[in-house]
Design a protein around this motif. Structure first.
Motif, PDB file in Angstrom:
ATOM      1  N   GLU A 127       0.836  -1.210   0.000  1.00  0.00           N
ATOM      2  CA  GLU A 127       0.000   0.000   0.000  1.00  0.00           C
ATOM      3  C   GLU A 127       0.870   1.259   0.000  1.00  0.00           C
ATOM      4  O   GLU A 127       1.856   1.322   0.744  1.00  0.00           O
ATOM      5  CB  GLU A 127      -0.828   0.051   1.294  1.00  0.00           C
ATOM      6  N   PRO A 128       0.502   2.274  -0.791  1.00  0.00           N
ATOM      7  CA  PRO A 128       1.259   3.533  -0.684  1.00  0.00           C
ATOM      8  C   PRO A 128       0.972   4.201   0.666  1.00  0.00           C
ATOM      9  O   PRO A 128      -0.181   4.402   1.017  1.00  0.00           O
ATOM     10  CB  PRO A 128       0.723   4.378  -1.839  1.00  0.00           C
ATOM     11  N   LEU A 129       2.028   4.492   1.415  1.00  0.00           N
ATOM     12  CA  LEU A 129       1.862   5.114   2.729  1.00  0.00           C
ATOM     13  C   LEU A 129       2.158   6.605   2.652  1.00  0.00           C
ATOM     14  O   LEU A 129       1.495   7.425   3.265  1.00  0.00           O
ATOM     15  CB  LEU A 129       2.789   4.440   3.751  1.00  0.00           C
ATOM     16  N   ILE A 130       3.202   6.926   1.880  1.00  0.00           N
ATOM     17  CA  ILE A 130       3.547   8.322   1.617  1.00  0.00           C
ATOM     18  C   ILE A 130       3.264   8.550   0.131  1.00  0.00           C
ATOM     19  O   ILE A 130       3.790   7.829  -0.719  1.00  0.00           O
ATOM     20  CB  ILE A 130       5.045   8.579   1.871  1.00  0.00           C
ATOM     21  N   ILE A 131       2.469   9.548  -0.146  1.00  0.00           N
ATOM     22  CA  ILE A 131       2.075   9.799  -1.539  1.00  0.00           C
ATOM     23  C   ILE A 131       2.608  11.143  -2.013  1.00  0.00           C
ATOM     24  O   ILE A 131       2.440  12.160  -1.332  1.00  0.00           O
ATOM     25  CB  ILE A 131       0.533   9.771  -1.653  1.00  0.00           C
ATOM     26  N   THR A 132       3.312  11.113  -3.125  1.00  0.00           N
ATOM     27  CA  THR A 132       3.712  12.370  -3.765  1.00  0.00           C
ATOM     28  C   THR A 132       3.306  12.279  -5.244  1.00  0.00           C
ATOM     29  O   THR A 132       2.941  11.214  -5.738  1.00  0.00           O
ATOM     30  CB  THR A 132       5.241  12.635  -3.661  1.00  0.00           C
ATOM     31  N   LYS A 133       3.431  13.423  -5.901  1.00  0.00           N
ATOM     32  CA  LYS A 133       3.028  13.501  -7.305  1.00  0.00           C
ATOM     33  C   LYS A 133       3.775  12.468  -8.160  1.00  0.00           C
ATOM     34  O   LYS A 133       3.200  11.798  -9.004  1.00  0.00           O
ATOM     35  CB  LYS A 133       3.340  14.925  -7.788  1.00  0.00           C
ATOM     36  N   HIS A 134       5.090  12.352  -7.907  1.00  0.00           N
ATOM     37  CA  HIS A 134       5.908  11.533  -8.803  1.00  0.00           C
ATOM     38  C   HIS A 134       6.187  10.139  -8.294  1.00  0.00           C
ATOM     39  O   HIS A 134       6.544   9.246  -9.060  1.00  0.00           O
ATOM     40  CB  HIS A 134       7.250  12.230  -9.074  1.00  0.00           C
ATOM     41  N   ARG A 135       6.066   9.963  -6.990  1.00  0.00           N
ATOM     42  CA  ARG A 135       6.458   8.652  -6.471  1.00  0.00           C
ATOM     43  C   ARG A 135       5.744   8.374  -5.155  1.00  0.00           C
ATOM     44  O   ARG A 135       5.597   9.263  -4.330  1.00  0.00           O
ATOM     45  CB  ARG A 135       7.986   8.675  -6.276  1.00  0.00           C
ATOM     46  N   ASN A 136       5.312   7.152  -4.957  1.00  0.00           N
ATOM     47  CA  ASN A 136       4.735   6.736  -3.676  1.00  0.00           C
ATOM     48  C   ASN A 136       5.740   5.855  -2.933  1.00  0.00           C
ATOM     49  O   ASN A 136       6.592   5.220  -3.547  1.00  0.00           O
ATOM     50  CB  ASN A 136       3.454   5.929  -3.913  1.00  0.00           C
ATOM     51  N   TYR A 137       5.601   5.817  -1.628  1.00  0.00           N
ATOM     52  CA  TYR A 137       6.476   4.976  -0.815  1.00  0.00           C
ATOM     53  C   TYR A 137       5.629   4.010   0.012  1.00  0.00           C
ATOM     54  O   TYR A 137       4.703   4.435   0.705  1.00  0.00           O
ATOM     55  CB  TYR A 137       7.336   5.824   0.124  1.00  0.00           C
TER      56      TYR A 137
HETATM   57  C1  LIG Z   1       0.206   6.764  -5.576  1.00  0.00           C
HETATM   58  O1  LIG Z   1      -0.892   6.217  -4.869  1.00  0.00           O
HETATM   59  C2  LIG Z   1      -2.121   6.829  -5.222  1.00  0.00           C
HETATM   60  C3  LIG Z   1      -3.177   6.303  -4.241  1.00  0.00           C
HETATM   61  O2  LIG Z   1      -3.193   4.908  -4.214  1.00  0.00           O
HETATM   62  C4  LIG Z   1      -2.435   6.525  -6.674  1.00  0.00           C
HETATM   63  O3  LIG Z   1      -3.654   7.126  -7.020  1.00  0.00           O
HETATM   64  C5  LIG Z   1      -1.319   7.092  -7.529  1.00  0.00           C
HETATM   65  O4  LIG Z   1      -1.506   6.726  -8.865  1.00  0.00           O
HETATM   66  C6  LIG Z   1       0.050   6.601  -7.072  1.00  0.00           C
HETATM   67  N1  LIG Z   1       1.072   7.393  -7.731  1.00  0.00           N
HETATM   68  C7  LIG Z   1       2.146   6.867  -8.285  1.00  0.00           C
HETATM   69  C8  LIG Z   1       3.112   7.843  -8.875  1.00  0.00           C
HETATM   70  O5  LIG Z   1       2.345   5.659  -8.303  1.00  0.00           O
END
Ligand SMILES: *[C@@H]1O[C@H](CO)[C@@H](O)[C@H](O)[C@H]1NC(C)=O
Ligand SMILES: *[C@@H]1O[C@H](CO)[C@@H](O)[C@H](O)[C@H]1NC(C)=O
Ligand SMILES: *[C@@H]1O[C@H](CO)[C@@H](O)[C@H](O)[C@H]1NC(C)=O
Ligand SMILES: *[C@@H]1O[C@H](CO)[C@@H](O)[C@H](O)[C@H]1NC(C)=O
Length: 436
Positions: free
Chosen positions: A295-305
């Motif tokens: 699951e994405p825990l930290i969300i940014t425009k370019h990258r999730n962590y």
């Molecule tokens: C990050 O996570 C969000 C929420 O799940 C998703 O909508 C988005 O596409 C993801 N962004 C990237 C860059 O993977």
């Protein structure tokens, strides 16, 4: 007088209808009984509280080089309270000195954390249930103080039947095989205290009560002792919203935004972030892959962590390689294992409270306030993490037929579990049941 007697009889009858533990609690109303004789039936209690609660004292030696002249004010002047009152720190313009003197250094040679050169520290009041206090007056009942009052009303007395195990909030129990001078010493002292408390009370085993980080430490302590010792000396663990090794999102958010548990309204919001990074305790309780998966825990425009991306996230935050070292050596949580205490345990936790699930730093700038996305939990710990952790403890206890009671309390927060009347009553009833 006669009316009074009738009333008391009626009350006695009503009390008989209640569950035994609650009945005992209500029955043990103030000054109804001689404290001396009532005490005979009680097991000694040892308390611990959350990470904002222990006090830290410091002493500055000649080896200390202050970065600002005013930070050297106490040099050579003996012990002083470094972390005891937020107001004192603000009044004396000492917040940046506090940050410097609290900070730890990771020593790659010993693979352990130590103080800054010339700074000596100690935790006062080890052994006392009075060794915990909130650091400002915004929360007079925080740090189990209301719970302590309740126990005293039942006849418990500090130093005789009631004890406390304050700890150094900056350190963390090591993983197996890792050195930690502070924790080797701390666990040895807790063990000594348990034996002393038991000896003082007719060799009765002790009941531990720990809240939040204090609950986690009690679990780790118990797991560090031989099974035969636990069976002899420990009657019961009462864990109040312990911070689970399966982690929670706020621990991750604190790395980006600074510690929510040590916070000064008067200081800029990132003022204590670098200090926090230096603590071993800041890296405990990060959301684990077991529970939080990809699951994405930290969300940014370019990258999730996700829980798999901590090394990258820490680099993005600006952790230096030096800062990264203890992280990679110490606590990478991918292979976390849960070890149950194997002594009778009651685990209480609130749920149904809005709890941070994800944080959004949309522009990838981690120095701003993030947007929070919420889910279920106790306001601090995520509910899915509590469930995975508690169920694993329960599974291990069931295999060996050892009591494990999991009590879910709706709508009570992490901080209020031992304060709010309803949940405090439940806790007291559990403590009394453990005493019987
Ligand atoms: C990050 O996570 C969000 C929420 O799940 C998703 O909508 C988005 O596409 C993801 N962004 C990237 C860059 O993977
Ligand atoms: C336990 O008792 C011994 C002997 O009285 C004493 O030396 C020691 O300091 C006590 N330890 C603790 C942690 O109370
Ligand atoms: C994870 O732990 C398991 C069981 O303790 C062990 O078999 C495995 O090798 C560990 N994996 C890693 C990557 O350390
Ligand atoms: C908990 O709070 C929610 C929302 O305020 C409410 O709908 C619910 O009835 C509460 N539950 C209990 C058991 O108090």
């Amino acid at each position: 007088m006669a009316m009074n007697t009738v009333f008391v009889r009626l009350l006695q009858l009503l009390l008989l209808l209640l569950p035994p533990s609650l009945r005992d609690y209500l029955w043990a109303a103030p000054s109804d009984h001689g404290v001396g004789q009532k005490l005979q039936v009680y097991h000694p209690i040892i308390m611990s509280a959350g990470i904002s609660c222990p006090v830290l004292e410091a002493r500055l030696t000649d080896a200390y080089t202050p970065s600002l002249p005013r930070c050297g004010a106490f040099k050579g002047k003996g012990w002083f309270p470094l972390w005891n009152s937020k107001q004192d720190l603000v009044d004396h313009d000492y917040v940046s000195c506090f940050e410097e003197q609290m900070s730890l250094v990771f020593d790659p040679v010993t693979n352990d954390y130590r103080n800054q050169p010339g700074v000596e520290t100690r935790v006062p009041d080890f052994g006392s249930a009075y060794g915990f206090s909130y650091k400002d007056d915004s929360c007079p009942f925080c740090c189990n103080i209301k719970l302590r009052n309740e126990l005293e009303a039942l006849g418990y007395r500090d130093g005789d039947t009631l004890f406390g195990v304050p700890y150094d909030i900056r350190h963390a129990p090591p993983r197996p095989g890792q050195p930690s001078e502070v924790y080797s010493d701390y666990f040895a002292r807790v063990k000594d205290l348990v034996q002393n408390a038991s000896a003082k009370n007719g060799n009765k085993p002790v009941i531990f009560i720990g809240h939040s980080f204090g609950g986690k430490l009690i679990l780790d302590f118990v797991n560090s002792t031989p099974l035969s010792w636990r069976k002899q000396f420990i009657k019961h663990l009462v864990l109040l919203s312990p911070t689970p090794p399966t982690g929670f999102l706020e621990a991750l958010k604190n790395l980006a935004s600074g510690p929510s548990c040590i916070h000064f309204d008067a200081a800029p919001h990132l003022a204590l972030r670098t200090m926090w990074w230096s603590f071993a305790s800041s890296l405990l309780s990060l959301p684990s892959p077991t529970v939080f998966t990809h699951e994405p825990l930290i969300i940014t425009k370019h990258r999730n962590y996700s829980a798999y991306d901590y090394p990258d996230f820490l680099v993005a935050l600006g952790f230096s390689m030096k800062g990264m070292l203890p992280f990679t050596k110490w606590v990478f949580p991918t292979n976390m294992s849960v070890e149950a205490p194997m002594v009778p345990t009651t685990y209480l936790s609130g749920f149904g409270v809005q709890t941070i699930n994800q944080v959004v730093f949309w522009d990838g700038n981690f120095d701003v306030y993030p947007e929070n996305v919420y889910g279920n939990g106790d306001g601090v710990v995520n509910w899915n993490s509590v469930l995975v952790f508690a169920n694993e403890l329960k599974r291990q206890h069931c295999l060996k037929n050892i009591l494990f009671k999991f009590i879910k309390i709706p709508n009570v927060t992490h901080g209020e579990i031992a304060i709010q009347d309803n949940s405090l009553k439940i806790i007291m009833a559990e403590i009394l049941e453990a005493n019987s």
